[in-house]
Write an enzyme that holds these catalytic residues in place. Structure first.
Site, PDB file in Angstrom:
ATOM      1  N   GLU A 153       2.991 -13.283  -5.991  1.00 23.15           N
ATOM      2  CA  GLU A 153       3.321 -12.434  -4.776  1.00 23.15           C
ATOM      3  C   GLU A 153       3.550 -12.939  -3.345  1.00 23.15           C
ATOM      4  O   GLU A 153       2.543 -14.073  -3.160  1.00 23.15           O
ATOM      5  CB  GLU A 153       3.226 -11.142  -4.527  1.00 23.15           C
ATOM      6  CG  GLU A 153       2.640 -10.210  -5.518  1.00 23.15           C
ATOM      7  CD  GLU A 153       2.202  -8.891  -4.956  1.00 23.15           C
ATOM      8  OE1 GLU A 153       1.568  -8.777  -3.457  1.00 23.15           O
ATOM      9  OE2 GLU A 153       1.144  -7.688  -6.138  1.00 23.15           O
ATOM     10  N   GLU A 173       5.491   2.257   1.425  1.00 25.38           N
ATOM     11  CA  GLU A 173       6.389   0.644   1.204  1.00 25.38           C
ATOM     12  C   GLU A 173       7.577   0.768   1.201  1.00 25.38           C
ATOM     13  O   GLU A 173       7.961  -1.115   1.045  1.00 25.38           O
ATOM     14  CB  GLU A 173       5.379  -0.115  -0.038  1.00 25.38           C
ATOM     15  CG  GLU A 173       3.946  -1.000  -0.022  1.00 25.38           C
ATOM     16  CD  GLU A 173       3.771  -1.539  -0.945  1.00 25.38           C
ATOM     17  OE1 GLU A 173       3.826  -1.260  -2.424  1.00 25.38           O
ATOM     18  OE2 GLU A 173       2.955  -1.939  -1.652  1.00 25.38           O
ATOM     19  N   LYS A 174       8.046   1.543   2.392  1.00 24.60           N
ATOM     20  CA  LYS A 174       9.760   1.151   1.948  1.00 24.60           C
ATOM     21  C   LYS A 174      10.271   0.067   3.013  1.00 24.60           C
ATOM     22  O   LYS A 174      11.195  -0.120   3.439  1.00 24.60           O
ATOM     23  CB  LYS A 174      10.034   2.372   2.303  1.00 24.60           C
ATOM     24  CG  LYS A 174       9.847   3.382   3.647  1.00 24.60           C
ATOM     25  CD  LYS A 174      10.200   5.182   3.681  1.00 24.60           C
ATOM     26  CE  LYS A 174      10.412   5.925   4.908  1.00 24.60           C
ATOM     27  NZ  LYS A 174       8.695   5.437   5.928  1.00 24.60           N
ATOM     28  N   CYS A 233     -18.236   0.496  -5.303  1.00 26.53           N
ATOM     29  CA  CYS A 233     -18.774   1.898  -5.277  1.00 26.53           C
ATOM     30  C   CYS A 233     -19.690   1.971  -5.539  1.00 26.53           C
ATOM     31  O   CYS A 233     -20.650   1.539  -5.532  1.00 26.53           O
ATOM     32  CB  CYS A 233     -18.005   2.267  -6.161  1.00 26.53           C
ATOM     33  SG  CYS A 233     -18.172   4.706  -7.428  1.00 26.53           S
ATOM     34  N   CYS A 279     -21.617   5.238  -6.266  1.00 27.39           N
ATOM     35  CA  CYS A 279     -21.662   6.853  -7.229  1.00 27.39           C
ATOM     36  C   CYS A 279     -23.370   7.094  -7.838  1.00 27.39           C
ATOM     37  O   CYS A 279     -23.366   5.184  -7.964  1.00 27.39           O
ATOM     38  CB  CYS A 279     -20.558   7.134  -8.141  1.00 27.39           C
ATOM     39  SG  CYS A 279     -20.977   5.918  -9.660  1.00 27.39           S
ATOM     40  N   CYS A 305     -22.633   4.405 -10.363  1.00 29.10           N
ATOM     41  CA  CYS A 305     -23.210   2.545 -10.235  1.00 29.10           C
ATOM     42  C   CYS A 305     -24.354   3.010 -10.378  1.00 29.10           C
ATOM     43  O   CYS A 305     -25.362   1.079  -9.960  1.00 29.10           O
ATOM     44  CB  CYS A 305     -22.310   2.476  -9.256  1.00 29.10           C
ATOM     45  SG  CYS A 305     -20.766   1.980  -9.445  1.00 29.10           S
ATOM     46  N   GLU A 312      -4.692  -6.688  -7.753  1.00 27.07           N
ATOM     47  CA  GLU A 312      -5.597  -7.056  -6.379  1.00 27.07           C
ATOM     48  C   GLU A 312      -7.657  -5.780  -7.007  1.00 27.07           C
ATOM     49  O   GLU A 312      -7.219  -4.889  -6.222  1.00 27.07           O
ATOM     50  CB  GLU A 312      -5.424  -6.466  -5.150  1.00 27.07           C
ATOM     51  CG  GLU A 312      -3.767  -7.568  -5.245  1.00 27.07           C
ATOM     52  CD  GLU A 312      -3.431  -6.827  -3.561  1.00 27.07           C
ATOM     53  OE1 GLU A 312      -3.288  -5.872  -2.936  1.00 27.07           O
ATOM     54  OE2 GLU A 312      -3.030  -8.535  -3.327  1.00 27.07           O
ATOM     55  N   TRP A 345       2.208  -4.179   6.460  1.00 27.49           N
ATOM     56  CA  TRP A 345       1.402  -3.091   6.737  1.00 27.49           C
ATOM     57  C   TRP A 345       0.438  -4.145   8.027  1.00 27.49           C
ATOM     58  O   TRP A 345      -0.973  -3.100   8.373  1.00 27.49           O
ATOM     59  CB  TRP A 345       0.236  -3.665   5.771  1.00 27.49           C
ATOM     60  CG  TRP A 345       0.398  -4.790   4.788  1.00 27.49           C
ATOM     61  CD1 TRP A 345       0.843  -4.331   3.592  1.00 27.49           C
ATOM     62  CD2 TRP A 345      -0.580  -5.849   4.693  1.00 27.49           C
ATOM     63  NE1 TRP A 345       1.215  -5.830   2.978  1.00 27.49           N
ATOM     64  CE2 TRP A 345       0.454  -6.726   3.680  1.00 27.49           C
ATOM     65  CE3 TRP A 345      -1.313  -6.372   5.852  1.00 27.49           C
ATOM     66  CZ2 TRP A 345       0.438  -8.503   3.869  1.00 27.49           C
ATOM     67  CZ3 TRP A 345      -0.990  -7.832   6.020  1.00 27.49           C
ATOM     68  CH2 TRP A 345      -0.517  -8.918   4.588  1.00 27.49           C
ATOM     69  N   HIS A 364       8.609  -2.505   3.191  1.00 26.10           N
ATOM     70  CA  HIS A 364       8.441  -3.846   3.013  1.00 26.10           C
ATOM     71  C   HIS A 364       9.347  -4.746   2.053  1.00 26.10           C
ATOM     72  O   HIS A 364      10.576  -4.284   1.722  1.00 26.10           O
ATOM     73  CB  HIS A 364       6.911  -3.658   2.272  1.00 26.10           C
ATOM     74  CG  HIS A 364       6.376  -5.229   1.495  1.00 26.10           C
ATOM     75  ND1 HIS A 364       6.536  -5.634   1.263  1.00 26.10           N
ATOM     76  CD2 HIS A 364       5.149  -5.543   1.270  1.00 26.10           C
ATOM     77  CE1 HIS A 364       6.186  -6.729   0.507  1.00 26.10           C
ATOM     78  NE2 HIS A 364       4.618  -6.393   1.390  1.00 26.10           N
TER      79      HIS A 364
HETATM   80  C1  GLA Z   1      -0.108  -6.489  -2.598  1.00 31.55           C
HETATM   81  C2  GLA Z   1      -0.208  -5.592  -4.209  1.00 31.55           C
HETATM   82  C3  GLA Z   1       1.386  -5.142  -4.156  1.00 31.55           C
HETATM   83  C4  GLA Z   1       2.004  -5.120  -2.831  1.00 31.55           C
HETATM   84  C5  GLA Z   1       2.102  -5.696  -1.553  1.00 31.55           C
HETATM   85  C6  GLA Z   1       2.731  -5.991  -0.344  1.00 31.55           C
HETATM   86  O1  GLA Z   1      -0.023  -7.630  -2.357  1.00 31.55           O
HETATM   87  O2  GLA Z   1      -0.712  -6.315  -5.472  1.00 31.55           O
HETATM   88  O3  GLA Z   1       1.371  -4.273  -4.843  1.00 31.55           O
HETATM   89  O4  GLA Z   1       1.312  -3.539  -2.011  1.00 31.55           O
HETATM   90  O5  GLA Z   1       0.070  -6.472  -1.207  1.00 31.55           O
HETATM   91  O6  GLA Z   1       2.420  -6.294   0.780  1.00 31.55           O
HETATM   92 ZN    ZN Z   2     -19.487   4.360  -9.020  1.00 31.86          ZN
END
Ligand code: GLA
Ligand code: ZN
Length: 670
Positions: free
Chosen positions: A301, A349-350, A155, A157, A160, A150, A309, A352
């Site tokens: 995913e 993420e525990k 940035c 800086c 950049c 992802e 989240w 999730h």
């Molecule tokens: C993203 C990330 C994962 C995880 C999920 C949780 O898609 O790629 O590593 O953090 O979110 O929803």
């Molecule tokens: Zn930068």
């Protein structure tokens, strides 16, 4: 193409064995077999473990786990782990750490927290990718590469800033040209030396849209370079293995259309909010499929149960995970993969969802649903792989246009490009008419109808492309707020809608943004197809003059009552329509379905509301997906000769489809 080694729908999850003691691994293998998991994505976040120090790699643990996967018939979507660099790298090379929009230099931590221009980030990430490729090039588990995770970190800086100046030199050639392109005499912005140009930032230039656009383009390119560094290193060693990085559907910081040519296969992460209309989820899939001209994509995913989240993270109801998995396949996914295999014990993420919960065994609702779906997908073998959708309608979607609309100060804060695209899409989705979401430069010959909601920015070549399409017989529908600016967000001086003026046969003299909750009537002059009577419109109304086009509807109120609200212009063999306001959903539906009726565009199957239908086609055979999102049992009428691929049952006449249930029907014409 990705399926040579494993010719079935890939089914699996992000797997983080390094977060668990090795005793767990054997149990993971047992459970993976039980769940029919055939692909594990790993190691996504293990850079610190793989490279404990600058001059030392540690692959032994990865060797062991990949060996176990191989013994258990699980393949690896091998990740390069470069989305979160080890702390030693950030500390040793401060250029690795980014500077935020607020101008603050970031400290180490989190993930995707690196400067994309950093030579050290680029060097070390590519080196790790290369080491992994060298070590595992012949590994029996290797089916694909997953670079980083992802991407999307802009940035600001000094590095950049310098990169930006170089990039600008290449794009604009000279300072004079840049000053011209950005209209820099405005507010005394003229530059006399490249060094004077700084990145836009909260503490500096915040509102100059041409600069903001160029900065986004530059950052997009810089981040892409990070990906390409790894891509090239891997490609040189394993040219046959597909490489991807996981996208996030409409993610604003990156122009995925510019990335797509450099991915062997598009993959993306789907986390629909529970209250999101299913058509929005479908739109995301279309958009991902459209990035590589309809080539199947990977669902990299999704959560089997819940996320962590969102402000509130409800469970997916029984059957919904299966339904949404098939929805992805229905729209072109050839993989169904999850985040993640085992629920994390600690860290953010525990909470999730995961296939294996903290309790650690298979006797959970979620595991059982995953297991059942795994068995079902396995039974499909390679039947659906590489099948395609054949849409006759295209919707144009463009990242730079999105940026430009959002950066424009005025005319209205209620303009919502993505929202409008989704509403146009929804009107057809509801009728189960297939739509491709493509970039404005895409090949359009195969489509009968092309929709261009809010094509505010018209880049060079796009107007001619659309003219050719219409001239050769296509129908084009363009909405309000189109054709206003060029690629630098400079307004057209040809009269709106600029380069589209002749094609649409109109001149928009003014536009009237409405106040919140304010609407205007739109009156059909006479019934046309499904369109009749009065409708409402909001957000913005164009005051336009006909220049060859014919008005089909007019505004009902205000000082522009009676002026055109919907126009049609015959152009060559085709026609170009303009809808001069943000018309309500009912009008959109009636308008778009009228245009479909004219072209005999119809769904593969008539079904009740809340049931989605798509078709994938392979070797002349149609596979018709019927997805019940309604939450209730539905009764459908099927023609003779249908068979559900999932249950093996012959279905015809009046048949019931349970809530959340799915059929994949054979026997309907492709
Ligand atoms: C993203 C990330 C994962 C995880 C999920 C949780 O898609 O790629 O590593 O953090 O979110 O929803
Ligand atoms: Zn930068």
């Amino acid at each position: 193409m990705i399926h040579d080694k494993l010719p079935q729908i890939w089914y699996g999850a992000d797997y983080n064995p390094d977060q668990w003691p090795e005793e767990t691994w054997a149990e993971d293998m047992r459970l993976m077999r039980l769940a029919h998991v055939n692909v594990a994505t790993l190691p996504v976040f293990s850079w610190a473990l793989l490279q404990p120090a600058e001059d030392r790699y540690e692959f032994a643990w990865l060797d062991r786990i990949l060996g176990l996967l191989a013994d258990n018939g699980v393949y690896a979507c091998l990740a390069t782990s470069t989305a979160a660099q080890p702390a030693w790298l950030s500390l040793r090379f401060p250029d690795v750490l980014p500077t935020g929009w607020d101008g603050l230099k970031r400290r180490h931590g989190g993930r995707v927290n690196f400067c994309p221009s950093s030579p050290n980030y680029r060097r070390y990430s590519s080196a790790l990718a290369e080491e992994l490729a060298l070590r595992y090039q012949d590994h029996p588990t290797l089916v694909a590469w997953h670079i980083a995770n992802e991407y999307g970190n802009h940035c600001y800086c000094e590095l950049c800033a310098e990169g930006f100046r170089q990039w600008l030199k290449e794009r604009h050639g000279s300072l004079d040209a840049l000053n011209e392109a950005w209209n820099n005499n405005f507010w005394s912005h003229r530059f006399y030396a490249w060094q004077e140009i700084e990145p836009p930032m909260a503490i500096g230039e915040r509102g100059n849209s041409p600069m903001l656009l160029d900065y986004d383009r530059f950052q997009n390119q810089a981040i892409l370079e990070c990906y390409l560094g790894e891509y090239r290193a891997i490609k040189a060693i394993t040219p046959e293995v597909a490489i991807t990085t996981n996208f996030m559907s409409q993610f604003k910081p990156l122009n995925y259309a510019a990335w797509a040519p450099y991915l062997d296969v598009v993959s993306f992460d789907s986390y629909p909010r529970p209250d999101l209309p299913m058509s929005d989820v479908a739109f995301n899939h279309e958009q991902m499929r459209g990035l590589k001209d309809g080539q199947p994509f990977m669902l990299m995913e999704q959560t089997p149960s819940q996320t962590n989240w969102m402000p509130r993270n409800p469970l997916k109801r029984p059957g919904v995970m299966r339904l949404q998995s098939y929805q992805a396949v229905a729209h072109g996914a050839d993989t169904v993969m999850f985040f993640q295999w085992r629920r994390a014990r600690g860290g953010p993420e525990k909470m999730h969802g995961a296939i294996v919960d903290h309790v650690g065994h298979e006797h959970t609702r979620v595991f059982q649903e995953v297991q059942e779906l795994g068995a079902e997908l396995e039974s499909l073998g390679d039947t659906l792989l590489d099948s395609r959708q054949e849409a006759r309608v295209a919707l144009l979607f463009d990242w730079e246009n999105w940026w430009a609309i959002d950066y424009s100060s005025g005319p209205s804060a209620d303009l919502n490009y993505i929202g409008l695209c989704k509403r146009y899409y929804h009107a057809l989705w509801q009728a189960n008419i297939a739509v491709d979401v493509v970039r404005p430069e895409a090949h359009l010959e195969g489509y009968d109808l092309v929709l261009a909601p809010m094509l505010y920015m018209v880049r060079p070549g796009v107007a001619d492309h659309l003219k050719t399409y219409v001239r050769q017989g296509g129908s084009l529908l363009v909405s309000f707020l189109s054709g206003l600016v060029d690629e630098n967000d400079m307004a057209t001086l040809e009269g709106y809608p600029g380069e589209l003026r002749e094609l649409l046969g109109i001149w928009v003299e003014e536009f009237d943004p409405l106040l919140k909750e304010e609407t205007r009537g739109v009156v059909m002059r006479e019934p046309w197809g499904r369109l009749q009577g009065d409708y409402r419109a909001g957000v913005l109304c164009d005051l336009l003059h006909l220049e060859g086009a014919v008005a089909r509807a007019t505004f009902g109120e205000s000082f522009y009552a009676g002026r055109p609200a919907l126009t049609v212009n015959e152009y060559g063999q085709g026609k170009a329509l303009y809808v001069a306001a943000d018309v309500e959903d009912a009008m959109l539906r009636d308008l778009l379905l009228t245009l479909c009726d004219e072209r005999d565009i119809a769904p593969a199957l008539e079904v009740p509301d809340g049931v989605e239908v798509t078709q994938r086609i392979k070797e002349g055979r149609g596979y018709t997906f019927v997805l019940n999102h309604s939450g209730e049992e539905q009764t459908l009428r099927l023609p003779k000769g249908c068979r559900d691929l999932l249950s093996g049952q012959a279905l015809e006449g009046e048949v019931r489809l349970a809530a959340h249930d799915v059929w994949i029907l054979e026997g309907l014409p492709a």
